[in-house]
Write a protein that holds these residues in place. Structure first.
Motif, PDB file in Angstrom:
ATOM      1  N   THR A 257       0.822  -1.210   0.000  1.00 60.63           N
ATOM      2  CA  THR A 257       0.000   0.000   0.000  1.00 60.63           C
ATOM      3  C   THR A 257       0.859   1.265   0.000  1.00 60.63           C
ATOM      4  O   THR A 257       2.090   1.195   0.056  1.00 60.63           O
ATOM      5  CB  THR A 257      -1.002   0.011   1.171  1.00 60.63           C
ATOM      6  N   GLU A 258       0.175   2.395  -0.111  1.00 61.01           N
ATOM      7  CA  GLU A 258       0.843   3.696  -0.078  1.00 61.01           C
ATOM      8  C   GLU A 258       0.423   4.417   1.195  1.00 61.01           C
ATOM      9  O   GLU A 258      -0.753   4.388   1.564  1.00 61.01           O
ATOM     10  CB  GLU A 258       0.436   4.539  -1.294  1.00 61.01           C
ATOM     11  N   SER A 259       1.389   5.061   1.844  1.00 61.06           N
ATOM     12  CA  SER A 259       1.075   5.710   3.111  1.00 61.06           C
ATOM     13  C   SER A 259       2.011   6.891   3.308  1.00 61.06           C
ATOM     14  O   SER A 259       2.781   7.220   2.413  1.00 61.06           O
ATOM     15  CB  SER A 259       1.245   4.667   4.220  1.00 61.06           C
ATOM     16  N   GLY A 271       2.771  -3.479  13.986  1.00 61.48           N
ATOM     17  CA  GLY A 271       2.660  -4.909  14.317  1.00 61.48           C
ATOM     18  C   GLY A 271       1.443  -5.517  13.631  1.00 61.48           C
ATOM     19  O   GLY A 271       1.498  -6.637  13.093  1.00 61.48           O
ATOM     20  N   LEU A 272       0.340  -4.770  13.609  1.00 64.30           N
ATOM     21  CA  LEU A 272      -0.878  -5.273  12.954  1.00 64.30           C
ATOM     22  C   LEU A 272      -0.670  -5.356  11.441  1.00 64.30           C
ATOM     23  O   LEU A 272      -1.154  -6.295  10.789  1.00 64.30           O
ATOM     24  CB  LEU A 272      -2.073  -4.367  13.285  1.00 64.30           C
ATOM     25  N   MET A 273       0.045  -4.386  10.891  1.00 63.20           N
ATOM     26  CA  MET A 273       0.330  -4.430   9.440  1.00 63.20           C
ATOM     27  C   MET A 273       1.150  -5.683   9.129  1.00 63.20           C
ATOM     28  O   MET A 273       0.865  -6.418   8.174  1.00 63.20           O
ATOM     29  CB  MET A 273       1.103  -3.171   8.995  1.00 63.20           C
ATOM     30  N   ARG A 274       2.179  -5.905   9.922  1.00 58.13           N
ATOM     31  CA  ARG A 274       3.028  -7.088   9.744  1.00 58.13           C
ATOM     32  C   ARG A 274       2.170  -8.366   9.805  1.00 58.13           C
ATOM     33  O   ARG A 274       2.230  -9.206   8.909  1.00 58.13           O
ATOM     34  CB  ARG A 274       4.076  -7.098  10.875  1.00 58.13           C
ATOM     35  N   ASP A 275       1.317  -8.461  10.822  1.00 59.92           N
ATOM     36  CA  ASP A 275       0.542  -9.694  11.017  1.00 59.92           C
ATOM     37  C   ASP A 275      -0.529  -9.872   9.939  1.00 59.92           C
ATOM     38  O   ASP A 275      -0.994 -10.980   9.691  1.00 59.92           O
ATOM     39  CB  ASP A 275      -0.123  -9.693  12.400  1.00 59.92           C
ATOM     40  N   ALA A 276      -0.930  -8.760   9.303  1.00 62.44           N
ATOM     41  CA  ALA A 276      -1.970  -8.857   8.269  1.00 62.44           C
ATOM     42  C   ALA A 276      -1.368  -9.092   6.880  1.00 62.44           C
ATOM     43  O   ALA A 276      -2.093  -9.127   5.892  1.00 62.44           O
ATOM     44  CB  ALA A 276      -2.820  -7.588   8.276  1.00 62.44           C
ATOM     45  N   CYS A 278       1.347  -7.287   5.325  1.00 66.74           N
ATOM     46  CA  CYS A 278       1.891  -6.159   4.552  1.00 66.74           C
ATOM     47  C   CYS A 278       3.333  -6.464   4.149  1.00 66.74           C
ATOM     48  O   CYS A 278       4.183  -6.719   5.000  1.00 66.74           O
ATOM     49  CB  CYS A 278       1.840  -4.884   5.386  1.00 66.74           C
ATOM     50  N   GLN A 279       3.602  -6.419   2.851  1.00 59.86           N
ATOM     51  CA  GLN A 279       4.953  -6.689   2.359  1.00 59.86           C
ATOM     52  C   GLN A 279       5.733  -5.404   2.165  1.00 59.86           C
ATOM     53  O   GLN A 279       6.921  -5.361   2.370  1.00 59.86           O
ATOM     54  CB  GLN A 279       4.893  -7.410   0.996  1.00 59.86           C
ATOM     55  N   GLN A 280       5.007  -4.397   1.691  1.00 64.49           N
ATOM     56  CA  GLN A 280       5.729  -3.160   1.382  1.00 64.49           C
ATOM     57  C   GLN A 280       4.813  -1.947   1.519  1.00 64.49           C
ATOM     58  O   GLN A 280       3.639  -2.022   1.184  1.00 64.49           O
ATOM     59  CB  GLN A 280       6.269  -3.209  -0.046  1.00 64.49           C
ATOM     60  N   VAL A 281       5.380  -0.864   2.007  1.00 64.47           N
ATOM     61  CA  VAL A 281       4.635   0.381   2.004  1.00 64.47           C
ATOM     62  C   VAL A 281       5.433   1.404   1.207  1.00 64.47           C
ATOM     63  O   VAL A 281       6.637   1.557   1.389  1.00 64.47           O
ATOM     64  CB  VAL A 281       4.211   0.824   3.432  1.00 64.47           C
ATOM     65  N   ILE A 322       8.496  -5.053   7.178  1.00 61.69           N
ATOM     66  CA  ILE A 322       7.748  -4.392   6.098  1.00 61.69           C
ATOM     67  C   ILE A 322       8.747  -3.536   5.326  1.00 61.69           C
ATOM     68  O   ILE A 322       9.351  -2.622   5.904  1.00 61.69           O
ATOM     69  CB  ILE A 322       6.631  -3.494   6.688  1.00 61.69           C
ATOM     70  N   THR A 323       8.941  -3.816   4.047  1.00 56.50           N
ATOM     71  CA  THR A 323       9.917  -3.036   3.292  1.00 56.50           C
ATOM     72  C   THR A 323       9.333  -1.668   2.950  1.00 56.50           C
ATOM     73  O   THR A 323       8.126  -1.533   2.748  1.00 56.50           O
ATOM     74  CB  THR A 323      10.340  -3.752   1.997  1.00 56.50           C
ATOM     75  N   VAL A 324      10.208  -0.675   2.887  1.00 53.80           N
ATOM     76  CA  VAL A 324       9.761   0.663   2.483  1.00 53.80           C
ATOM     77  C   VAL A 324      10.265   0.932   1.065  1.00 53.80           C
ATOM     78  O   VAL A 324      11.430   0.705   0.765  1.00 53.80           O
ATOM     79  CB  VAL A 324      10.277   1.756   3.444  1.00 53.80           C
ATOM     80  N   ASN A 325       9.340   1.369   0.210  1.00 53.15           N
ATOM     81  CA  ASN A 325       9.701   1.836  -1.122  1.00 53.15           C
ATOM     82  C   ASN A 325       9.680   3.369  -1.041  1.00 53.15           C
ATOM     83  O   ASN A 325       8.613   3.981  -1.021  1.00 53.15           O
ATOM     84  CB  ASN A 325       8.684   1.308  -2.143  1.00 53.15           C
TER      85      ASN A 325
END
Ligand code: B12
Length: 451
Positions: A257-259, A271-276, A278-281, A322-325
């Protein structure tokens, strides 16, 4: 009656030197391949609003050469395009009109250029499509399509009323990622932003239940999908985001996603993003230089004020696996030829896993376009085909156009060299091995470490 939904698709870049490089640089090509296989969620959404009595088909046009092979047995075609392919979309509209088919165009770009678009089609839809589409269909049936349909007041569509997009119209073999929109709009107002903020001044959320229903619908077709959230800025509303993430976790997804950098402020959210899954933001960092950031965000100069915090934010987000682009815009008004080395140094120093560089681009409808036009800095009037993010459509201020082009090419070569890409990936994997925040399952861990 029969309706053809026609999406302009694929990625565009006319910058020959860059295209040549793109063919040899692995990171660059990979990312383009991935995004090039996304469908038009806008059209699938309108198809979802179309009563069953209409027959519907979905087609994509990546190359005008395929045009003569397309079916013409429609009563209406609905065309969606972004700016870079606007002229190609006009050619498609002209083709259908020549075959006696009514043509409706809509989307972010034609909403900013309705008069120009109207020269090529029967009707132009200005604004969010959902509230206007039923009226278009009614008028089609009654044989009285109007030249313009404008949402008034603009941007007020309530995402609680969002229809289920017709994912079933897609050829399952053709896509490796599917898009879902969980929010629309953005609280910031960046002068170059040509995204959904041009349709709505509000930041709007789709109810969690609706997002989950869309995902389950997608899973009927792609059992373990990779989802790309078509949001401009996810997780602005923390409470809503946490509810959504808790519901996403059991769905066994991988997503992107984009954030903005503020996600780094909240460990529980990460932590919730990781558990759900999320590969990359993807985060619009825009520039490593505070002077260049200053004035980008028109409301509170928000982006300039975040700059000190960038590296810590990247480190924190990535520590959750979670990787950052990180996205950088080159050619901002305060940029001088030093900016290219500054971006390279920042990327190396920050440990960013992935990086995206693009030229500042003046898109129609943006405050940036209006300003550059007034300053006489738009290179050629109506050169919409240059709005690719990889071509220069304006005269820069702190360097010449050729310095911008040369500096950009050199930076691209450096950033996407095999060695540089592998160094970034190795550093991320090394960090993960000792990160206390990376508590994924063993399977997820091995997938990520192998990436
Ligand atoms: C998915 C995506 C793509 C996909 C799919 C494109 C497609 N065919 O839809 C792919 C990978 C192909 C793509 C390509 C490109 N993209 Co892109 N992409 C996106 C992304 C991430 C999501 C778009 C989305 O799905 N939005 C959700 C839907 C529901 O909204 P919507 O499309 O606006 O549709 C609504 C209304 O506009 C309207 N509507 C739209 N079409 C129509 C048609 C009719 C007839 C009617 C009545 C209404 C209507 O109704 C819909 C519901 O309200 C956005 C960024 C973002 N976060 O939004 C960038 C974005 C749209 N892309 C962008 C760019 C620059 C490009 C490229 C030019 C890149 C390149 N170098 O080639 C190309 C352009 C190719 C093209 N198709 O013209 C820019 C567009 C700027 C602009 N104004 O032109 C954005 C905003 C990102 C950014 N950097 O700012 N992209």
């Amino acid at each position: 009656m029969k309706i053809g939904f026609i999406a302009m698709s694929g990625v565009r870049a006319h910058n020959e030197q860059l295209t040549k490089l793109g063919l040899t640089l692995p990171g660059f090509v990979d990312r383009n391949r991935i995004i090039a296989s996304l469908p038009s969620l806008g059209l699938l959404t309108l198809a979802g609003l179309t009563p069953k009595k209409f027959e519907v088909e979905y087609h994509e046009i990546a190359d005008l050469k395929t045009l003569p092979g397309l079916p013409t047995h429609f009563d209406l075609v609905a065309i969606s395009t972004f700016t870079a392919q606007l002229k190609e979309a006009y050619a498609v509209a002209d083709f259908y009109r020549a075959h006696g088919v009514a043509v409706v165009m809509g989307g972010i770009t034609v909403s900013s250029l309705p008069e120009e678009a109207r020269e090529h089609c029967t009707s132009v839809v200005i604004g969010e499509g959902e509230p206007l589409w039923p009226e278009v269909l009614r008028d089609l049936e009654n044989g009285c399509l109007k030249p313009f349909y404008a949402q008034s007041p603009p941007g007020q569509f309530d995402l609680r009323d969002a229809p289920m997009p017709r994912f079933d119209l897609l050829d399952p073999a053709k896509y490796n990622r599917i898009t879902v929109q969980t929010s629309r709009g953005c609280p910031h107002k960046c002068h170059f932003c040509a995204s959904s903020i041009l349709l709505t001044p509000l930041y709007k959320l789709k109810p969690v239940e609706k997002v989950i229903q869309e995902i389950r619908e997608i899973k009927k077709i792609w059992p373990r999908p990779f989802i790309e959230f078509a949001d401009d800025n996810s997780f602005v509303n923390r409470e809503h985001s946490k509810q959504l993430l808790r519901r996403l976790a059991p769905e066994n997804l991988r997503w992107f996603t984009e954030s903005d950098v503020r996600v780094a402020e909240d460990g529980e959210l990460l932590g919730l993003m990781r558990d759900a899954g999320c590969q990359q933001v993807l985060i619009g960092l825009e520039s490593p230089a505070r002077a260049s950031l200053s004035g980008i965000e028109l409301k509170r100069d928000w982006k300039a004020r975040q700059q000190d915090y960038y590296k810590a934010a990247i480190e924190k987000i990535q520590s959750y696996g979670i990787t950052v682009n990180g996205c950088f815009v080159l050619g901002l008004d305060a940029d001088t030829p030093e900016i290219f080395d500054d971006v390279l140094a920042f990327v190396r120093d920050s440990g960013l896993f992935e990086v995206q560089v693009t030229f500042m681009t003046a898109f129609p409808g943006t405050p940036l376009y209006a300003r550059l036009k007034a300053e006489g800095r738009i290179i050629r009037d109506r050169a919409w085909e240059l709005c690719t993010l990889f071509d220069i459509n304006f005269t820069p201020r702190g360097m010449s156009g050729s310095e911008l082009q040369a500096g950009f090419l050199k930076l691209v070569q450096q950033l996407y060299s095999t060695e540089e890409t592998q160094t970034r990936r190795r550093r991320f994997r090394r960090m993960l091995r000792t990160s206390p925040n990376f508590g994924r399952s063993a399977k997820q861990t091995s997938e990520l470490l192998a990436a």
